[in-house]
Write a protein that holds these residues in place. Structure first.
Motif, mmCIF file in Angstrom:
data_model
loop_
_atom_site.group_PDB
_atom_site.id
_atom_site.type_symbol
_atom_site.label_atom_id
_atom_site.label_comp_id
_atom_site.label_asym_id
_atom_site.label_seq_id
_atom_site.Cartn_x
_atom_site.Cartn_y
_atom_site.Cartn_z
ATOM 1 N N UNK A 228 0.823 -1.211 0.000
ATOM 2 C CA UNK A 228 0.000 0.000 0.000
ATOM 3 C C UNK A 228 0.853 1.256 0.000
ATOM 4 N N UNK A 229 1.963 1.231 0.746
ATOM 5 C CA UNK A 229 2.859 2.391 0.771
ATOM 6 C C UNK A 229 3.463 2.640 -0.599
ATOM 7 N N UNK B 293 1.270 6.929 -6.678
ATOM 8 C CA UNK B 293 0.120 7.786 -6.986
ATOM 9 C C UNK B 293 0.428 9.242 -6.666
ATOM 10 N N UNK B 294 1.047 9.474 -5.526
ATOM 11 C CA UNK B 294 1.381 10.844 -5.131
ATOM 12 C C UNK B 294 2.403 11.450 -6.086
ATOM 13 N N UNK C 17 4.505 15.460 -9.588
ATOM 14 C CA UNK C 17 5.656 15.764 -10.450
ATOM 15 C C UNK C 17 5.253 16.613 -11.660
ATOM 16 N N UNK C 18 4.114 16.299 -12.342
ATOM 17 C CA UNK C 18 3.753 17.157 -13.477
ATOM 18 C C UNK C 18 3.594 18.619 -13.101
#
Length: 331
Positions: free
Chosen positions: A268-269, A275-276, A281-282
């Protein structure tokens, strides 16, 4: 009915006092004379003493005075004391009616010649007179019959040089509520700290004190105390869990569930990190990072890379549990 002092009448008592004063005065003169004689035999020397002549029969002051003491039938220490007192009290400065002991006690006082002529008032006798305690007070010495608070405290300290005696005195006195209440807070804290060097004593004292809600509330206001309690709770829980796993038949099953939960947490981490990252980043496109920001980012990327290498290594080795534990601890 006549006034009695002891087993004699007041009149007879006064007669005996008068006779005894004559004897004391005679004894004082005798002791001073012995001191003068000893001083004549061996005068006080300047520090370092005199050098004997070449070839002379060398005999120390102590040896000479010991011989003199033996010849006259008194102790060497008495002769030494009489000699020292006589040396510091010339005949014209010796006060009639004042014992040699008083002269001896006041020997070190810089104003002794003036002081001895001004005896302090004695409340017990209602007159000005010298006693050994009065002379000792002038010298700042411990007295035989303490009167002031400080004198009594000094007397107690003198009796309590033995640690066992001091401990018993302290224990007895602190059982008196009025005494305990008058002890300054700082002194109480230092006393408790000193008594709690033993870990068992400290633990028992802390346990009992924390049973008091007001004490526990105030103690938890201290960050260090609160952190120590929290750490102790976590550590005690860990020890209890390890003991259960060692002794219970359900231990292997629970360890399996824990490993499964740790694995799911780790997966999960990883998903959360990916996902984060995809989301944030964009947003950096077109932005110029400062040197400080780049340094912080490089440091964190290095930490992430190290964590990923640990995960990869753990998956390839049999020591999966320890690797996960280190990772979860943030090491």
């Amino acid at each position: 009915m006549p006034t009695m002092v002891g087993k004699v009448t007041r009149e007879r008592y006064d007669e005996l006092v008068a006779q005894s004063k004559v004897l004391v005065e005679t004894e004082r003169d005798t002791h001073f004379k012995l001191g003068d004689n000893a001083l004549e035999i061996e005068p006080l020397q300047m520090q370092g003493g005199a050098r004997p002549a070449a070839g002379a029969d060398v005999q120390t002051v102590e040896e000479t005075l010991a011989r003199f003491a033996d010849d006259v039938g008194v102790s060497t220490s008495s002769v030494m004391s009489y000699r020292n007192t006589s040396a510091h009290w010339p005949p014209e400065q010796r006060i009639k009616g004042v014992s040699l002991d008083i002269h001896r006690i006041l020997t070190g006082h810089p104003d002794r010649f003036e002081l001895i002529r001004k005896p302090p008032f004695n409340e017990h006798y209602g007159t000005c007179r010298w006693t050994q305690d009065a002379a000792k007070r002038e010298m700042g010495w411990q007295v035989k019959n303490p009167k002031s608070v400080q004198e009594k405290v000094t007397a107690i300290h003198g009796l309590a040089t033995d640690d066992r005696v001091a401990a018993q005195i302290a224990a007895d006195l602190l059982q008196r509520p009025a005494v305990a209440e008058n002890v300054p807070a700082k002194a109480r804290i230092e006393a408790i700290r000193g008594l709690a060097h033993d870990e068992q004593v400290a633990a028992e004292a802390a346990r009992r004190l924390l049973h008091r809600p007001d004490v526990a509330f105030k103690a938890m206001g201290d960050d260090r105390a609160r952190q120590s309690v929290n750490h102790a709770q976590v550590e005690r829980g860990r020890q209890a869990r390890e003991e259960f796993e060692r002794s219970s038949e359900l231990g292997p099953t629970i360890r399996h569930f824990e490993r499964t939960a740790e694995f799911l947490d780790l997966v999960g981490a990883c998903h959360a990190f990916v996902a984060t990252t995809n989301r944030t980043v964009p947003g950096l496109r077109g932005r110029v990072l400062s040197d400080d920001e780049q340094a912080v980012l490089r440091e964190n990327v290095a930490r992430v890379r190290a964590a990923l290498e640990w995960i990869e290594h753990a998956a390839e080795t049999v020591d999966v549990d320890e690797a996960l534990a280190r990772l979860l601890r943030g090491e």
